[in-house]
Design an enzyme around this catalytic site. Structure first.
Site, mmCIF file in Angstrom:
data_model
loop_
_atom_site.group_PDB
_atom_site.id
_atom_site.type_symbol
_atom_site.label_atom_id
_atom_site.label_comp_id
_atom_site.label_asym_id
_atom_site.label_seq_id
_atom_site.Cartn_x
_atom_site.Cartn_y
_atom_site.Cartn_z
ATOM 1 N N ASP A 118 0.986 -1.013 -0.003
ATOM 2 C CA ASP A 118 -0.079 0.010 -0.003
ATOM 3 C C ASP A 118 0.643 1.216 0.087
ATOM 4 O O ASP A 118 1.866 1.164 0.298
ATOM 5 C CB ASP A 118 -0.948 0.077 1.141
ATOM 6 C CG ASP A 118 -0.231 0.099 2.515
ATOM 7 O OD1 ASP A 118 0.832 -0.755 2.711
ATOM 8 O OD2 ASP A 118 -0.829 0.718 3.424
ATOM 9 N N GLU A 170 -0.227 -0.787 5.629
ATOM 10 C CA GLU A 170 1.016 -0.367 6.482
ATOM 11 C C GLU A 170 0.794 0.734 6.655
ATOM 12 O O GLU A 170 1.486 1.508 7.889
ATOM 13 C CB GLU A 170 2.236 -0.969 5.747
ATOM 14 C CG GLU A 170 3.695 -1.088 6.837
ATOM 15 C CD GLU A 170 4.321 0.393 6.710
ATOM 16 O OE1 GLU A 170 5.051 0.824 7.498
ATOM 17 O OE2 GLU A 170 4.053 1.571 5.992
#
Lengths: 371, 371
Positions: free
Chosen positions: A74, A133
């Site tokens: 991400d 994350e």
């Protein structure tokens, strides 16, 4: 449905661009996770597993040691910086620009390439591509694996592909978030003297932050720089009301030698007299550069890159492995100072060098520059 | 479909409760507007007009002067304070509690009652019941009438039934809203020293607000108290980013002797060195207590209430009439300090006294206490 180019034959810098161009802001990793899963499933030497938008691929060669190579897929929100583009600097450095180029799709591309290319690595390898994350810790895909599928992340050494500009960064700072709250009494703003303005009271909170001087702390031979600052402030009920609450959210990054309790005590001391609520607290990880497994990794990688180990400032998932007793280091392309910046960009040769160095260590073979 | 009780025979305090009990938060005034329109249409001496959720009723007696009596029918949001209830205080005062009791359904009930009861007032009267006063100025129903049906609001004197605790309040303060903005440079909060924290820079903005001492200004014999305060603050991009912008929204309430340009200049001076954007600016209204029409109104009303005129702090639609050159005053039941409060309540006798005083002036007759 997005498709990634061939993982083995594609230049790893080009592969980085392709991975970046499948946007995957936290919470929207599905398309990229699907593409990664499909690309890895094409390689018979890998067992491919999936949990949510996390994809895990592992060899089962029966080696006596297992290495985990992990990276999050991400990114922070796109800010008019996709699709990626290339630029050559005045001194001739070719760069790849765009969201994720630094944090951390270069590292993801290196891992994807080597996962597919290394059919018989020196050790068994577990390749982890995880979600969430860049947001609240309790959403973190790696944290979820630790809870739900601990066997998917077990190993003797973990390498996280977070940006280190191709250097090896040991350990990481801890991180604490807290809300510093002021309260007052509401009233119509036409008769403001009847109320007590909570936002005005926050002046002192901001003044202390503004005056704060952060320390530098040496741990296992590396120097960690700390910081304390506001990441958010909010207050106000309506445009004609005296606000009765103001909340300043602060983020404290502290050296790995400081305990979480010590970090909390420090923040409470800085904001003495104010209402402080800790909302998020994760300890750091010591560098661990005295571990023999780490030493071997450092030797193999620096033989290619020529660098020396340094400290990691950002809290990274290295600390999750540290908690499990798995030594872990950060190693990946991209200047960490450019992480999350709208103008993040990575020198394409740095991506290639990282791939070559990691390949050298995992394959136990002499790499060629530009692998 | 809600129905109001008979406007003439119902005690005006009971009528206030009935008007409150038809909830009419801004934007949802339709049901109450329908009930008001239907109730007024039953009285043949009135011409009833409608625009959106504004209802206007007027006499056409050919008098040489016309008075406008106006009140808004919307309220701020209900906060578990409807339907209304009655309570008698320790000192025997009977009170009506609930949303709108103060701001301003008491004034609306007084107007509804007199509109129906006074078939032949001393002057022609235009009764205005309008929508959207408690929200953004550009939605204001009275403002809309001024633009679309100016003839509906023309007159020689306007009385607004805003809460004044039965006193006469002349003019009103002006209001200015501005955004005071600080900017910085974003960075990952793990490497905060690479950025420039916009929230920290707002410390000085809040310090100036905190230290600000508001003035008191005498205008036409009345003393207006000013104020300057924050009504909102917001800043922050993500919980791991150094914020590059912080906006403090301030509200300045200024005496009617100060021009809008003067008010703006003052705010810019207070925040000298900062980026200031004015988002909302409305001048006040001088008390106008030297106007003979106003003098006559004051004499008639204070003969009943025994009060003396005072200043109005809040910006009210008096200023809209002032702009049209129509002298205007505030006069209505309810303690203005309780406007918008969850525990707003009005002494029922105050509603009755206001009705009696207004009747005395409009009918030119000797009123009885408890009209």
């Amino acid at each position: 449905m997005a498709t990634l180019p061939d993982l083995v034959s594609t230049d790893v810098a080009e592969l980085t661009a392709a991975v970046c161009d499948v946007a995957s802001v936290s919470g929207e990793e599905g398309t990229l996770a699907d593409a990664i899963e499909a690309a890895l499933a094409a390689h018979g030497h890998l067992e491919v597993l999936r949990d949510g938008d996390t994809v895990v691929a592992r060899t089962r060669l029966g080696r006596d040691r297992r290495v985990v190579v992990a990276g999050h897929i991400d990114t922070v929100p796109v800010k008019d910086n996709l699709p990626t583009w290339r630029r050559t600097t005045a001194d001739g450095t070719e760069e790849l620009w765009g969201r994720g180029a630094v944090d951390m799709k270069g590292g993801v591309a290196v891992a994807l390439h080597l996962a597919a290319a290394l059919t018989a690595p020196r050790w068994d390898v577990t390749w982890v591509f995880y979600d969430h994350e860049e947001v609240e810790a309790d959403l973190n895909g790696l944290g979820r694996l630790v809870r739900v599928h601990p066997d998917w992340v077990r190993g003797d050494l973990a390498v996280l592909g977070e940006p280190t500009a191709g250097g090896i960064e040991g350990g990481c700072n801890g991180t604490l978030r807290a809300e510093v709250r002021t309260t007052g009494r509401t009233a119509h703003s036409a008769r403001a003297w009847r109320g007590e303005n909570a936002i005005h009271k926050a002046a002192e909170v901001l003044a202390r932050l503004s005056a704060y001087e952060a320390g530098e702390v040496e741990v296992d031979g590396l120097v960690y720089r700390e910081s304390l600052g506001a990441v958010a402030v909010r207050g106000g009920i309506a445009m004609n009301m005296v606000p009765d609450e103001c909340v300043v959210t602060v983020n404290y990054r502290f050296a790995p030698s400081r305990s979480t309790a010590g970090a909390e005590a420090h923040v409470r001391e800085v904001f003495d007299g104010f209402d402080v609520t800790v909302t998020d607290l994760a300890g750091g990880a010591r560098p661990g550069l005295d571990d023999p497994l780490v030493t071997g990794f450092v030797a193999a990688v620096t033989a290619v890159t020529g660098g020396v180990p340094g400290p990691k400032y950002g809290w990274t998932d290295v600390a999750r492995f540290a908690e499990l007793g798995v030594p872990a280091v950060n190693f990946g392309p991209g200047d960490p100072m450019l992480a999350h910046a709208d103008d993040e960009r990575v020198p394409v040769d740095q991506v290639r060098t990282c791939a070559a160095a990691l390949r050298a260590w995992l394959a136990g073979e002499a790499p060629e520059r530009g692998d």
